[in-house]
Scaffold this motif. Structure first.
Motif, PDB file in Angstrom:
ATOM      1  N   MET A 116      26.297  31.119  27.322  1.00  0.00           N
ATOM      2  CA  MET A 116      27.027  32.329  27.032  1.00  0.00           C
ATOM      3  C   MET A 116      28.152  32.474  28.057  1.00  0.00           C
ATOM      4  SD  MET A 116      24.293  35.316  28.221  1.00  0.00           S
ATOM      5  CE  MET A 116      22.960  34.553  27.352  1.00  0.00           C
ATOM      6  N   TYR A 117      29.105  33.315  27.743  1.00  0.00           N
ATOM      7  CA  TYR A 117      30.224  33.540  28.645  1.00  0.00           C
ATOM      8  C   TYR A 117      29.831  34.535  29.734  1.00  0.00           C
ATOM      9  CZ  TYR A 117      33.054  30.968  25.342  1.00  0.00           C
ATOM     10  OH  TYR A 117      33.559  29.977  24.551  1.00  0.00           O
ATOM     11  N   ILE A 118      30.608  34.580  30.800  1.00  0.00           N
ATOM     12  CA  ILE A 118      30.256  35.377  31.973  1.00  0.00           C
ATOM     13  C   ILE A 118      30.063  36.852  31.629  1.00  0.00           C
ATOM     14  CG2 ILE A 118      32.652  35.680  32.740  1.00  0.00           C
ATOM     15  CD1 ILE A 118      31.537  35.395  35.647  1.00  0.00           C
ATOM     16  N   ASN A 119      30.912  37.413  30.785  1.00  0.00           N
ATOM     17  CA  ASN A 119      30.765  38.830  30.443  1.00  0.00           C
ATOM     18  C   ASN A 119      29.464  39.088  29.687  1.00  0.00           C
ATOM     19  OD1 ASN A 119      31.984  37.456  28.220  1.00  0.00           O
ATOM     20  ND2 ASN A 119      32.555  39.423  27.332  1.00  0.00           N
ATOM     21  N   GLN A 120      29.053  38.157  28.831  1.00  0.00           N
ATOM     22  CA  GLN A 120      27.791  38.297  28.101  1.00  0.00           C
ATOM     23  C   GLN A 120      26.610  38.190  29.057  1.00  0.00           C
ATOM     24  OE1 GLN A 120      28.750  34.963  25.596  1.00  0.00           O
ATOM     25  NE2 GLN A 120      28.949  36.279  23.786  1.00  0.00           N
ATOM     26  N   ALA A 121      26.679  37.256  29.987  1.00  0.00           N
ATOM     27  CA  ALA A 121      25.592  37.072  30.953  1.00  0.00           C
ATOM     28  C   ALA A 121      25.452  38.293  31.857  1.00  0.00           C
ATOM     29  CB  ALA A 121      25.830  35.818  31.782  1.00  0.00           C
ATOM     30  N   ILE A 162      23.215  36.386  37.858  1.00  0.00           N
ATOM     31  CA  ILE A 162      23.654  35.369  36.897  1.00  0.00           C
ATOM     32  C   ILE A 162      23.918  34.066  37.634  1.00  0.00           C
ATOM     33  CG2 ILE A 162      24.648  37.042  35.288  1.00  0.00           C
ATOM     34  CD1 ILE A 162      27.426  36.271  36.388  1.00  0.00           C
ATOM     35  N   THR A 163      23.895  32.969  36.891  1.00  0.00           N
ATOM     36  CA  THR A 163      24.225  31.663  37.435  1.00  0.00           C
ATOM     37  C   THR A 163      24.746  30.784  36.301  1.00  0.00           C
ATOM     38  OG1 THR A 163      23.465  29.878  38.885  1.00  0.00           O
ATOM     39  CG2 THR A 163      21.943  30.576  37.135  1.00  0.00           C
ATOM     40  N   ARG A 164      25.244  29.618  36.678  1.00  0.00           N
ATOM     41  CA  ARG A 164      25.694  28.641  35.682  1.00  0.00           C
ATOM     42  C   ARG A 164      24.680  27.504  35.613  1.00  0.00           C
ATOM     43  NH1 ARG A 164      31.538  26.481  36.100  1.00  0.00           N
ATOM     44  NH2 ARG A 164      30.807  25.626  34.142  1.00  0.00           N
ATOM     45  N   LYS A 165      24.483  26.961  34.428  1.00  0.00           N
ATOM     46  CA  LYS A 165      23.548  25.842  34.255  1.00  0.00           C
ATOM     47  C   LYS A 165      23.986  24.608  35.050  1.00  0.00           C
ATOM     48  CE  LYS A 165      21.934  27.284  29.721  1.00  0.00           C
ATOM     49  NZ  LYS A 165      21.881  26.958  28.290  1.00  0.00           N
ATOM     50  N   VAL A 166      25.296  24.397  35.210  1.00  0.00           N
ATOM     51  CA  VAL A 166      25.768  23.218  35.946  1.00  0.00           C
ATOM     52  C   VAL A 166      25.461  23.305  37.442  1.00  0.00           C
ATOM     53  CG1 VAL A 166      27.589  22.644  34.294  1.00  0.00           C
ATOM     54  CG2 VAL A 166      28.125  24.081  36.271  1.00  0.00           C
ATOM     55  N   TRP A 167      25.065  24.462  37.931  1.00  0.00           N
ATOM     56  CA  TRP A 167      24.741  24.610  39.353  1.00  0.00           C
ATOM     57  C   TRP A 167      23.285  24.245  39.672  1.00  0.00           C
ATOM     58  CZ3 TRP A 167      27.297  30.062  40.001  1.00  0.00           C
ATOM     59  CH2 TRP A 167      28.680  29.925  39.984  1.00  0.00           C
ATOM     60  N   PHE A 168      22.481  23.932  38.680  1.00  0.00           N
ATOM     61  CA  PHE A 168      21.088  23.544  38.919  1.00  0.00           C
ATOM     62  C   PHE A 168      21.053  22.139  39.496  1.00  0.00           C
ATOM     63  CE2 PHE A 168      20.334  27.145  36.270  1.00  0.00           C
ATOM     64  CZ  PHE A 168      19.075  27.577  36.611  1.00  0.00           C
ATOM     65  N   PRO A 169      20.076  21.755  40.287  1.00  0.00           N
ATOM     66  CA  PRO A 169      18.753  22.334  40.445  1.00  0.00           C
ATOM     67  C   PRO A 169      18.654  23.425  41.517  1.00  0.00           C
ATOM     68  CG  PRO A 169      18.788  20.245  41.578  1.00  0.00           C
ATOM     69  CD  PRO A 169      20.150  20.433  40.934  1.00  0.00           C
ATOM     70  N   ARG A 170      19.681  23.635  42.324  1.00  0.00           N
ATOM     71  CA  ARG A 170      19.650  24.698  43.338  1.00  0.00           C
ATOM     72  C   ARG A 170      20.799  25.667  43.074  1.00  0.00           C
ATOM     73  NH1 ARG A 170      16.843  23.996  48.176  1.00  0.00           N
ATOM     74  NH2 ARG A 170      18.511  25.152  49.182  1.00  0.00           N
ATOM     75  N   PRO A 171      20.608  26.550  42.110  1.00  0.00           N
ATOM     76  CA  PRO A 171      21.717  27.403  41.684  1.00  0.00           C
ATOM     77  C   PRO A 171      22.058  28.505  42.679  1.00  0.00           C
ATOM     78  CG  PRO A 171      19.737  28.068  40.571  1.00  0.00           C
ATOM     79  CD  PRO A 171      19.394  26.820  41.345  1.00  0.00           C
ATOM     80  N   ASP A 195      37.862  27.726  35.983  1.00  0.00           N
ATOM     81  CA  ASP A 195      36.825  27.042  35.198  1.00  0.00           C
ATOM     82  C   ASP A 195      35.550  27.872  35.104  1.00  0.00           C
ATOM     83  OD1 ASP A 195      38.539  24.911  34.822  1.00  0.00           O
ATOM     84  OD2 ASP A 195      37.536  23.603  36.271  1.00  0.00           O
ATOM     85  N   ASP A 196      35.208  28.575  36.178  1.00  0.00           N
ATOM     86  CA  ASP A 196      34.022  29.433  36.153  1.00  0.00           C
ATOM     87  C   ASP A 196      34.192  30.581  35.163  1.00  0.00           C
ATOM     88  OD1 ASP A 196      32.615  28.029  38.213  1.00  0.00           O
ATOM     89  OD2 ASP A 196      33.777  29.095  39.731  1.00  0.00           O
ATOM     90  N   LEU A 197      35.372  31.159  35.134  1.00  0.00           N
ATOM     91  CA  LEU A 197      35.611  32.316  34.278  1.00  0.00           C
ATOM     92  C   LEU A 197      35.668  31.966  32.794  1.00  0.00           C
ATOM     93  CD1 LEU A 197      38.260  34.179  36.435  1.00  0.00           C
ATOM     94  CD2 LEU A 197      35.822  34.710  36.199  1.00  0.00           C
ATOM     95  N   THR A 198      36.003  30.736  32.481  1.00  0.00           N
ATOM     96  CA  THR A 198      36.102  30.335  31.073  1.00  0.00           C
ATOM     97  C   THR A 198      34.890  29.531  30.596  1.00  0.00           C
ATOM     98  OG1 THR A 198      37.377  28.376  31.688  1.00  0.00           O
ATOM     99  CG2 THR A 198      38.619  30.360  31.091  1.00  0.00           C
ATOM    100  N   ALA A 199      33.945  29.250  31.489  1.00  0.00           N
ATOM    101  CA  ALA A 199      32.759  28.461  31.132  1.00  0.00           C
ATOM    102  C   ALA A 199      31.853  29.235  30.177  1.00  0.00           C
ATOM    103  CB  ALA A 199      31.984  28.088  32.392  1.00  0.00           C
ATOM    104  N   ASN A 200      31.080  28.500  29.386  1.00  0.00           N
ATOM    105  CA  ASN A 200      30.135  29.152  28.466  1.00  0.00           C
ATOM    106  C   ASN A 200      28.686  28.762  28.753  1.00  0.00           C
ATOM    107  OD1 ASN A 200      30.062  26.567  27.479  1.00  0.00           O
ATOM    108  ND2 ASN A 200      30.554  27.094  25.369  1.00  0.00           N
ATOM    109  N   ASP A 201      28.411  28.416  30.018  1.00  0.00           N
ATOM    110  CA  ASP A 201      27.050  28.032  30.394  1.00  0.00           C
ATOM    111  C   ASP A 201      26.400  29.033  31.352  1.00  0.00           C
ATOM    112  OD1 ASP A 201      28.619  27.413  32.609  1.00  0.00           O
ATOM    113  OD2 ASP A 201      27.497  25.594  33.096  1.00  0.00           O
TER     114      ASP A 201
END
Length: 67
Positions: free
Chosen positions: A1-6, A17-26, A56-62
């Motif tokens: 989902m987008y940042i505003n939805q999260a 909130i966090t991004r999936k690409v920041w795992f495994p240590r978000p 990129d963070d603001l337009t990401a959908n993860d």
């Protein structure tokens, strides 16, 4: 989902909130309604420094509620 939805979903769940690409240590971002912006933390740490997003963070959908 987008940042505003999260953010909207996380607010109802009292979470950050966090991004999936920041795992495994978000990073966990805690949105505020102050000039502090987002506070950044990770599991087991107190909220610390201010987070400044890249475009990129603001337009990401993860984005997901987390924490």
């Amino acid at each position: 989902m987008y940042i505003n939805q999260a953010i909207k979903k996380a607010e109802t769940q009292k979470r950050g909130i966090t991004r999936k690409v920041w795992f495994p240590r978000p990073m966990i971002l805690i949105p505020t309604n102050t000039n502090a912006g987002f506070l950044m933390t990770s599991i087991g740490q107190d909220p610390g420094q201010k987070w400044v997003p890249y475009s990129d963070d603001l337009t990401a959908n993860d984005w997901i509620p987390y924490g």
